[in-house]
Design a protein around this motif. Sequence first.
Motif, mmCIF file in Angstrom:
data_model
loop_
_atom_site.group_PDB
_atom_site.id
_atom_site.type_symbol
_atom_site.label_atom_id
_atom_site.label_comp_id
_atom_site.label_asym_id
_atom_site.label_seq_id
_atom_site.Cartn_x
_atom_site.Cartn_y
_atom_site.Cartn_z
ATOM 1 N N GLU A 59 9.448 8.498 3.118
ATOM 2 C CA GLU A 59 9.790 8.072 4.573
ATOM 3 C C GLU A 59 8.824 8.923 5.503
ATOM 4 N N PHE A 60 8.971 10.295 5.368
ATOM 5 C CA PHE A 60 8.428 11.177 5.993
ATOM 6 C C PHE A 60 6.722 11.266 5.695
ATOM 7 N N ALA A 61 6.575 10.959 4.621
ATOM 8 C CA ALA A 61 5.064 10.799 4.309
ATOM 9 C C ALA A 61 4.404 9.570 5.048
ATOM 10 N N ASP A 62 5.137 8.326 5.061
ATOM 11 C CA ASP A 62 4.698 7.217 5.700
ATOM 12 C C ASP A 62 4.840 7.401 7.370
ATOM 13 N N LEU A 63 5.697 8.179 8.054
ATOM 14 C CA LEU A 63 5.780 8.185 9.415
ATOM 15 C C LEU A 63 4.767 9.292 9.684
ATOM 16 N N SER A 64 4.384 10.135 9.057
ATOM 17 C CA SER A 64 3.426 11.229 9.220
ATOM 18 C C SER A 64 1.961 10.811 9.210
ATOM 19 N N LEU A 65 1.536 9.376 8.957
ATOM 20 C CA LEU A 65 0.419 9.162 8.891
ATOM 21 C C LEU A 65 -0.241 9.241 10.357
ATOM 22 N N SER A 66 -1.445 9.754 10.116
ATOM 23 C CA SER A 66 -2.041 9.953 11.636
ATOM 24 C C SER A 66 -2.686 9.058 12.090
ATOM 25 N N LYS A 67 -3.259 7.866 11.339
ATOM 26 C CA LYS A 67 -3.752 6.825 11.678
ATOM 27 C C LYS A 67 -3.411 5.372 11.052
ATOM 28 N N GLY A 68 -2.933 4.287 11.891
ATOM 29 C CA GLY A 68 -2.773 3.034 11.367
ATOM 30 C C GLY A 68 -1.255 2.856 10.607
ATOM 31 N N SER A 69 -1.279 1.756 9.917
ATOM 32 C CA SER A 69 0.282 1.655 9.211
ATOM 33 C C SER A 69 0.142 1.906 7.764
ATOM 34 N N PRO B 60 -2.027 5.961 1.664
ATOM 35 C CA PRO B 60 -3.145 5.938 0.862
ATOM 36 C C PRO B 60 -3.142 4.956 -0.146
ATOM 37 N N SER B 61 -1.704 4.927 -0.833
ATOM 38 C CA SER B 61 -1.957 3.800 -1.913
ATOM 39 C C SER B 61 -1.928 2.461 -1.539
ATOM 40 N N GLU B 62 -1.555 2.085 -0.317
ATOM 41 C CA GLU B 62 -1.505 0.624 0.303
ATOM 42 C C GLU B 62 -2.623 0.422 0.801
ATOM 43 N N ARG B 63 -3.463 1.343 1.384
ATOM 44 C CA ARG B 63 -4.821 1.114 2.064
ATOM 45 C C ARG B 63 -5.647 1.144 0.571
ATOM 46 N N GLU B 64 -5.601 1.574 -0.404
ATOM 47 C CA GLU B 64 -6.537 1.658 -1.690
ATOM 48 C C GLU B 64 -6.250 0.078 -1.958
ATOM 49 N N GLU B 65 -4.973 -0.508 -1.911
ATOM 50 C CA GLU B 65 -4.661 -1.785 -2.568
ATOM 51 C C GLU B 65 -5.491 -2.856 -1.476
ATOM 52 N N ILE B 66 -5.293 -2.644 -0.039
ATOM 53 C CA ILE B 66 -5.861 -3.503 0.856
ATOM 54 C C ILE B 66 -7.565 -3.404 0.559
ATOM 55 N N GLU B 67 -8.231 -2.245 0.139
ATOM 56 C CA GLU B 67 -9.691 -2.055 -0.127
ATOM 57 C C GLU B 67 -10.027 -2.724 -1.331
ATOM 58 N N GLU C 74 1.846 -9.299 -0.327
ATOM 59 C CA GLU C 74 1.719 -9.728 0.832
ATOM 60 C C GLU C 74 2.686 -8.695 1.773
ATOM 61 N N ASN C 75 3.567 -7.919 1.390
ATOM 62 C CA ASN C 75 4.314 -6.950 2.033
ATOM 63 C C ASN C 75 3.185 -5.730 2.723
ATOM 64 N N VAL C 76 2.075 -5.656 1.734
ATOM 65 C CA VAL C 76 1.122 -4.696 2.122
ATOM 66 C C VAL C 76 -0.126 -5.446 3.306
ATOM 67 N N LEU C 77 -0.173 -6.719 2.852
ATOM 68 C CA LEU C 77 -1.169 -7.510 3.568
ATOM 69 C C LEU C 77 -0.764 -7.404 5.082
ATOM 70 N N VAL C 78 0.562 -7.770 5.302
ATOM 71 C CA VAL C 78 0.858 -8.042 6.696
ATOM 72 C C VAL C 78 1.768 -6.849 7.204
ATOM 73 N N LYS C 79 1.719 -5.539 6.488
ATOM 74 C CA LYS C 79 2.207 -4.769 6.912
ATOM 75 C C LYS C 79 1.911 -4.404 8.452
ATOM 76 N N ALA C 80 2.802 -4.331 9.311
ATOM 77 C CA ALA C 80 2.467 -3.898 10.818
ATOM 78 C C ALA C 80 2.922 -2.582 11.280
ATOM 79 N N LYS C 81 3.728 -1.933 10.805
ATOM 80 C CA LYS C 81 4.120 -0.637 11.037
ATOM 81 C C LYS C 81 4.069 0.259 9.955
ATOM 82 N N LYS C 82 4.239 1.563 10.191
ATOM 83 C CA LYS C 82 4.220 2.376 8.935
ATOM 84 C C LYS C 82 5.191 2.343 8.089
#
Length: 451
Positions: free
Chosen positions: A318-328, A331-338, A203-211
């Motif tokens: 934290e740096f890795a998450d804040l430096s995302l170029s797009k979205g919130s 990579p591991s969270e996006r893979e989980e969503i997909e 759920e924390n990945v599903l509703v993640k609104a910020k980086k």
Amino acid sequence: RSQAQKTLVGEHSIASYVCNTGELLNIDNAYNIPKDAPYHFNPASDRSLGYHTLSMLTLPLKDKNDKVVGVLQLINRKTDHNTILKTMTDFGRKVLPFDEQSQQIALALAGQAGVAIENGLLYADIENLFEGFIKASVLAIEARDPSTAGHSFRVAEYTENLARAVDHNDSRIHKNILFNTEQMREIRYAALLHDFGKVGVRENVLVKAKKLHPQRLELLQQRFCYARACIERDAFRKILTLQSEGNPGDKEFSRERKIIEDTLNGECNRLQNYLRMVLTANEPTVSYEEIEHQLNELTEYTFPDETGETTTLLHDFEFADLSLSKGSLNPSEREEIESHVSHTFAFLQLIPWTSNLSMLPDIAHAHHEKLDGSGYPRGIVAEEIPVQSKIMTITDIYDALTAGDRPYKKALPMEKAVDILSMEAKAGKIDKDLLKVFIESKSFQIEPAAH
């Protein structure tokens, strides 16, 4: 020639009597029913149709539990079944009462009709039950992410609209695409259940609104407060040492103290600026390129902790998450969503679908695939993607773009969403011909509904 007619059944009508009592009624002349009979003939239908009812045989249709589920009414037994009754003379000479043989044949017909109606009602009940289960399942899944509430229902309506428009489209490209009633139901169910696999996403990945997750951001803010407290403590220690070693009244002491205080103020302001930058970088719409210099500078910032050891303010993850170029999502969270697509397919495969719904899991499985193979989860290409999935891909993207504001994005107007879809089609991602039908038929126009 017989014609189907809808007639209101009055409280004291013949059909109502048979329905309520379960008794058969065989009437020789509908216009000679005794006035004290518990039923009456309404001649309004005769007048409206220019007909004349004489003999009537009305039978109850019963299910296997002897419950009345309908009424069969036969009118005007003719001397010859080929006869067409036109004049009152025809009705007087060529209409006979229903005899015992006719009654027995009608009873046999009524028995079969009753079973057929019962089966039809049972099938309708099963369909309603299944539809209710599907809707309840969708509501349960969407409750985990309230910001996307209604998405599956809207996608189902858009998809049905587009499938219907394609089915009626006469262009050379779509003339061979035809969907029957069962296939339309299959498409609808697939669209309703296309995101069911999100039940397998945290759920924390599903509703993640910020980086950064809210808890991570809170810890980082506390670390900023801790850094400020450590810097202030270090400055106060220096002032105390200066005071114990020198004369608080001389100019050198005042000058040294001012240097310490100015340095402290500078560091506090620097921390405040860094924190503002972190809050900005945390927004999913802010790209790394916009804050690259400040973020890299922050990674190199250190402060003395309570033991005097040098400590970094920003951790690598934290740096890795804040430096995302797009979205919130990282990579591991996006893979989980997909992965929700694979979860959906696995779940739908467990259901013993009837033959007319057998493609449902495959349709839902391919709704994130792209024609050029750049989609997920399998990366299949156009020829391998069912046309129903190609339809759903367009409607799913459209709703994701135009849906009410979500925490991580603003809703786009229809025109902008269509422009984005057109760019996707031009890039060979989605079917341009289906998109053309979607736009021309205005399949995106649906009535707001409560589900």
